[in-house]
Motif scaffolding. Structure first.
Motif, mmCIF file in Angstrom:
data_model
loop_
_atom_site.group_PDB
_atom_site.id
_atom_site.type_symbol
_atom_site.label_atom_id
_atom_site.label_comp_id
_atom_site.label_asym_id
_atom_site.label_seq_id
_atom_site.Cartn_x
_atom_site.Cartn_y
_atom_site.Cartn_z
ATOM 1 N N ALA A 238 -16.997 -64.901 10.026
ATOM 2 C CA ALA A 238 -18.401 -64.732 10.607
ATOM 3 C C ALA A 238 -18.140 -63.710 11.721
ATOM 4 O O ALA A 238 -19.227 -63.367 12.281
ATOM 5 C CB ALA A 238 -18.943 -66.100 11.027
ATOM 6 N N PHE A 239 -16.978 -63.814 12.184
ATOM 7 C CA PHE A 239 -16.776 -63.219 13.734
ATOM 8 C C PHE A 239 -17.144 -61.651 13.574
ATOM 9 O O PHE A 239 -16.829 -61.021 12.666
ATOM 10 C CB PHE A 239 -15.478 -63.376 14.380
ATOM 11 C CG PHE A 239 -15.446 -62.640 15.807
ATOM 12 C CD1 PHE A 239 -15.917 -63.462 16.765
ATOM 13 C CD2 PHE A 239 -14.563 -61.622 16.014
ATOM 14 C CE1 PHE A 239 -15.773 -63.065 18.132
ATOM 15 C CE2 PHE A 239 -14.464 -61.018 17.084
ATOM 16 C CZ PHE A 239 -14.936 -61.759 18.199
ATOM 17 N N ARG A 240 -17.760 -60.981 14.791
ATOM 18 C CA ARG A 240 -17.957 -59.533 14.853
ATOM 19 C C ARG A 240 -17.543 -59.026 16.288
ATOM 20 O O ARG A 240 -17.873 -59.653 17.074
ATOM 21 C CB ARG A 240 -19.164 -59.116 14.154
ATOM 22 C CG ARG A 240 -19.720 -59.210 12.988
ATOM 23 C CD ARG A 240 -18.906 -58.487 11.926
ATOM 24 N NE ARG A 240 -19.595 -58.707 10.564
ATOM 25 C CZ ARG A 240 -18.867 -59.720 9.775
ATOM 26 N NH1 ARG A 240 -17.919 -60.219 10.107
ATOM 27 N NH2 ARG A 240 -19.116 -59.745 8.577
ATOM 28 N N PHE A 241 -17.000 -57.954 16.261
ATOM 29 C CA PHE A 241 -16.721 -57.333 17.475
ATOM 30 C C PHE A 241 -17.688 -55.933 17.484
ATOM 31 O O PHE A 241 -17.368 -54.981 16.561
ATOM 32 C CB PHE A 241 -15.486 -56.803 17.893
ATOM 33 C CG PHE A 241 -15.269 -56.232 18.986
ATOM 34 C CD1 PHE A 241 -14.677 -56.881 20.413
ATOM 35 C CD2 PHE A 241 -15.355 -54.877 19.378
ATOM 36 C CE1 PHE A 241 -14.555 -56.132 21.359
ATOM 37 C CE2 PHE A 241 -15.183 -54.142 20.541
ATOM 38 C CZ PHE A 241 -14.637 -54.790 21.505
ATOM 39 N N LEU A 242 -18.824 -55.777 18.103
ATOM 40 C CA LEU A 242 -19.723 -54.871 18.255
ATOM 41 C C LEU A 242 -19.333 -53.756 19.136
ATOM 42 O O LEU A 242 -19.684 -54.065 20.350
ATOM 43 C CB LEU A 242 -21.251 -55.028 17.967
ATOM 44 C CG LEU A 242 -22.043 -53.916 17.416
ATOM 45 C CD1 LEU A 242 -23.247 -54.537 16.532
ATOM 46 C CD2 LEU A 242 -22.591 -53.309 18.840
ATOM 47 N N HIS A 243 -18.991 -52.531 19.174
ATOM 48 C CA HIS A 243 -18.824 -51.754 20.260
ATOM 49 C C HIS A 243 -19.723 -50.734 20.204
ATOM 50 O O HIS A 243 -20.340 -49.913 19.294
ATOM 51 C CB HIS A 243 -17.520 -50.945 19.890
ATOM 52 C CG HIS A 243 -17.156 -49.785 20.836
ATOM 53 N ND1 HIS A 243 -16.962 -50.078 22.148
ATOM 54 C CD2 HIS A 243 -16.866 -48.455 20.571
ATOM 55 C CE1 HIS A 243 -16.705 -48.984 22.824
ATOM 56 N NE2 HIS A 243 -16.703 -47.930 21.742
ATOM 57 N N VAL A 244 -20.456 -50.604 21.525
ATOM 58 C CA VAL A 244 -21.763 -49.849 21.572
ATOM 59 C C VAL A 244 -21.304 -48.430 22.305
ATOM 60 O O VAL A 244 -20.835 -48.364 23.452
ATOM 61 C CB VAL A 244 -22.718 -50.327 22.718
ATOM 62 C CG1 VAL A 244 -23.825 -49.535 22.970
ATOM 63 C CG2 VAL A 244 -23.315 -51.859 22.234
ATOM 64 N N LEU B 80 -17.579 -53.392 14.545
ATOM 65 C CA LEU B 80 -18.736 -52.394 14.109
ATOM 66 C C LEU B 80 -18.995 -51.430 15.294
ATOM 67 O O LEU B 80 -18.711 -51.764 16.692
ATOM 68 C CB LEU B 80 -19.911 -53.109 14.074
ATOM 69 C CG LEU B 80 -19.894 -54.074 12.769
ATOM 70 C CD1 LEU B 80 -20.893 -55.316 13.173
ATOM 71 C CD2 LEU B 80 -20.261 -53.701 11.560
ATOM 72 N N THR B 81 -19.359 -50.211 14.861
ATOM 73 C CA THR B 81 -19.521 -49.272 16.106
ATOM 74 C C THR B 81 -20.662 -48.401 15.875
ATOM 75 O O THR B 81 -21.078 -48.313 14.734
ATOM 76 C CB THR B 81 -18.306 -48.075 16.281
ATOM 77 O OG1 THR B 81 -17.163 -48.880 16.481
ATOM 78 C CG2 THR B 81 -18.441 -47.183 17.290
ATOM 79 N N LEU C 119 -25.392 -55.795 13.866
ATOM 80 C CA LEU C 119 -24.512 -57.220 14.168
ATOM 81 C C LEU C 119 -24.779 -58.032 12.834
ATOM 82 O O LEU C 119 -23.892 -58.633 12.365
ATOM 83 C CB LEU C 119 -24.895 -57.799 15.057
ATOM 84 C CG LEU C 119 -24.393 -59.070 15.600
ATOM 85 C CD1 LEU C 119 -22.814 -58.982 16.069
ATOM 86 C CD2 LEU C 119 -25.118 -59.987 16.716
ATOM 87 N N ALA C 120 -25.951 -58.064 12.446
ATOM 88 C CA ALA C 120 -26.254 -59.195 11.351
ATOM 89 C C ALA C 120 -25.450 -58.466 9.999
ATOM 90 O O ALA C 120 -25.162 -59.424 9.254
ATOM 91 C CB ALA C 120 -27.851 -59.292 11.293
ATOM 92 N N ARG C 121 -25.751 -57.372 9.716
ATOM 93 C CA ARG C 121 -25.626 -56.785 8.122
ATOM 94 C C ARG C 121 -24.702 -55.528 8.270
ATOM 95 O O ARG C 121 -24.538 -55.325 7.100
ATOM 96 C CB ARG C 121 -26.963 -56.674 7.511
ATOM 97 C CG ARG C 121 -27.968 -58.061 7.562
ATOM 98 C CD ARG C 121 -29.094 -57.748 6.706
ATOM 99 N NE ARG C 121 -30.327 -56.801 7.293
ATOM 100 C CZ ARG C 121 -30.332 -55.787 6.589
ATOM 101 N NH1 ARG C 121 -29.968 -55.639 5.385
ATOM 102 N NH2 ARG C 121 -31.505 -55.074 7.195
ATOM 103 N N ARG D 237 -31.118 -46.098 5.571
ATOM 104 C CA ARG D 237 -30.716 -46.370 3.837
ATOM 105 C C ARG D 237 -30.015 -47.815 3.654
ATOM 106 O O ARG D 237 -30.411 -48.414 2.749
ATOM 107 C CB ARG D 237 -29.965 -45.316 3.460
ATOM 108 C CG ARG D 237 -30.284 -44.041 3.141
ATOM 109 C CD ARG D 237 -29.487 -43.090 2.289
ATOM 110 N NE ARG D 237 -28.135 -42.789 3.091
ATOM 111 C CZ ARG D 237 -28.081 -42.112 4.127
ATOM 112 N NH1 ARG D 237 -29.065 -41.185 4.617
ATOM 113 N NH2 ARG D 237 -26.796 -42.046 4.668
ATOM 114 N N GLU D 238 -29.041 -48.109 4.666
ATOM 115 C CA GLU D 238 -28.324 -49.355 4.202
ATOM 116 C C GLU D 238 -28.698 -50.420 4.970
ATOM 117 O O GLU D 238 -28.619 -51.466 4.413
ATOM 118 C CB GLU D 238 -26.877 -48.981 4.781
ATOM 119 C CG GLU D 238 -26.327 -47.704 3.995
ATOM 120 C CD GLU D 238 -24.799 -47.525 4.309
ATOM 121 O OE1 GLU D 238 -24.098 -48.319 5.069
ATOM 122 O OE2 GLU D 238 -24.122 -46.424 3.660
#
Ligand code: NAD
Ligand code: DAU
Length: 354
Positions: free
Chosen positions: A127-133, A184-185, A241-243, A308-309
């Motif tokens: 479930a974990f995510r690292f989102l880079h802005v 995710l970036t 983040l969610a998808r 689209r995605e």
């Protein structure tokens, strides 16, 4: 209780994100890690005072021990990384802080998260995510007829700021490729909206206009930026983040290419309507000044992949978003006064001396 950890959540976009996030029903609590540089402002988060879902830690992302301790204590299901030195002009005057926070800080955060992630159970890992802005500036500058930036556009950063953000993007990518960190970036275009620090074009122009000061347009004013209302950036980040698919990058933009002069004219016209001067137009205050060194001519984002995605589209047009923004500044002059009364004056004196 489930948590997300946000870095830079007292800055412009980070604070908007935290406020919007906690306005959602059933939202995870937010651990907000911010060093409170000149750009960080707890007054922006005043409406969260006493809200147990907002845990603020004044910490530097270069401080590994502080990060380890926060990760251990709150066990977030995601880390969203907004903290950065963000102003191009400041990076030209003094790049060192940009190298430190944007590169060393991102590296330190990635190392802390890598260690934390390694100790998670299988379900938590999944479930974990690292989102880079990140920013569209990593792609460099476009000519007038070049196609918009896509996720496949080669990196060609031109300022110390964009080079430091490009380096951070590469580190994030490498931590996915090498260590399997689920990253995710997002690469976003120019944001505008409430709580924007008045060193940046739109809030600077509104603030100067209302204070009867010159509106300093760099060069010929024909540089192009692609503007996105900050609330739309926040909704894009929530979608990613969610998808979003780990390892992927997503361009975020408003499909709103405007020259700086167009932006300033529109702002003046809105102010003429909403807070008219005793005589004349705010346009009379426009002053062309020395250009920014290495000034990128044009940015433009193709945000088609995100649409689209993940089905994301901006909700605001430039016209609706800018009107909301001007109205916000007119009704929050005490927030602005507070910001511009301190060290900000030294910056303005240095940057606009000529
Ligand atoms: P900002 O300058 O308004 O806020 C940055 C925040 O980070 C501040 O609260 C500051 O105190 C904090 N910070 C700085 N150094 C820190 C450190 N070492 N440790 C902890 N906190 C630290 O920036 P912004 O405009 O809100 O931008 C946020 C992010 O979005 C940045 O990563 C920026 O590159 C990216 N971005 C911005 C835009 C834009 O138009 N503003 C567009 C695309 C991407
Ligand atoms: O594209 C995304 C980027 O947008 C973000 O990554 C950065 O963090 C953010 O600061 C912003 O960078 P810009 O350099 O595009 O934004 P800024 O508001 O500083 O300037 C916007 C345009 O306006 C740019 O072409 C320079 C011009 N400008 C800016 C200022 C401050 C002026 O003409 N006069 C000014 O006084």
């Amino acid at each position: 209780m489930s948590h997300i950890l946000v870095t830079g959540g007292a800055g412009f976009i980070g604070a908007n994100f935290v406020l919007n996030w906690l306005a959602q029903a059933g939202a995870d609590s937010v651990v907000n890690v911010d060093k409170l540089t000149y750009a960080g402002n707890l007054k922006t988060l005043a409406s969260l005072d006493g809200d147990a879902r907002h845990i603020f830690s004044r910490s530097d992302i270069c401080d590994r021990a502080a990060l380890d301790s926060l990760l251990k204590q709150y066990r977030p299901r995601a880390v969203l990384h907004f903290a950065a030195e963000s102003h191009v002009d400041r990076s030209i005057h003094g790049p060192a802080d940009f190298i430190e926070t944007n590169i060393v800080g991102t590296f330190t955060l990635l190392e802390a998260v890598r260690a934390y992630y390694a100790d998670l159970g299988d379900a938590e890992k999944a479930a974990f995510r690292f989102l880079h802005v990140s920013t569209d500036e990593v792609f460099g500058s476009l000519g007038p007829t070049d196609p918009q930036f896509t996720e496949a556009t080669a990196y060609a950063p031109n300022s110390p700021y964009s080079a430091s953000k490009a380096a951070s993007d590469h580190l994030v990518r490498a931590y996915h490729h090498t260590y399997g960190l689920p990253v995710l970036t997002t690469n976003c275009s120019n944001n505008y909206g409430p709580y924007h620090f008045p060193e940046k074009l739109i809030p600077l122009m509104i603030t100067n206009a209302l204070n009867g000061k010159p509106l300093p347009v760099y060069g010929d004013g024909l540089n192009v930026r692609d503007w996105l209302y900050v609330g739309d950036h926040c909704s894009a980040i929530r979608e990613v983040l969610a998808r979003g698919v780990p390892g992927e990058t997503y361009n975020v933009g408003g499909w709103n290419e405007k020259t700086n002069l167009d932006v300033v004219h529109t702002l003046c016209d809105l102010l003429d309507e909403l807070q008219p001067k005793a005589a004349g137009s705010y346009r009379d205050q426009i002053a062309f000044v020395k250009d920014r060194p290495g000034h990128d001519r044009r940015y433009a984002i193709d945000a088609g992949k995100l649409e689209r995605e993940l089905g994301w589209k901006p909700a605001e047009t430039f016209e609706t978003g800018l009107r909301k923004t001007v109205q916000w500044y007119l009704s929050h002059q005490s927030w602005v006064e507070d910001v511009i009364s301190g060290d900000y004056r030294n910056w303005v004196a240095k940057q606009y001396a000529a």
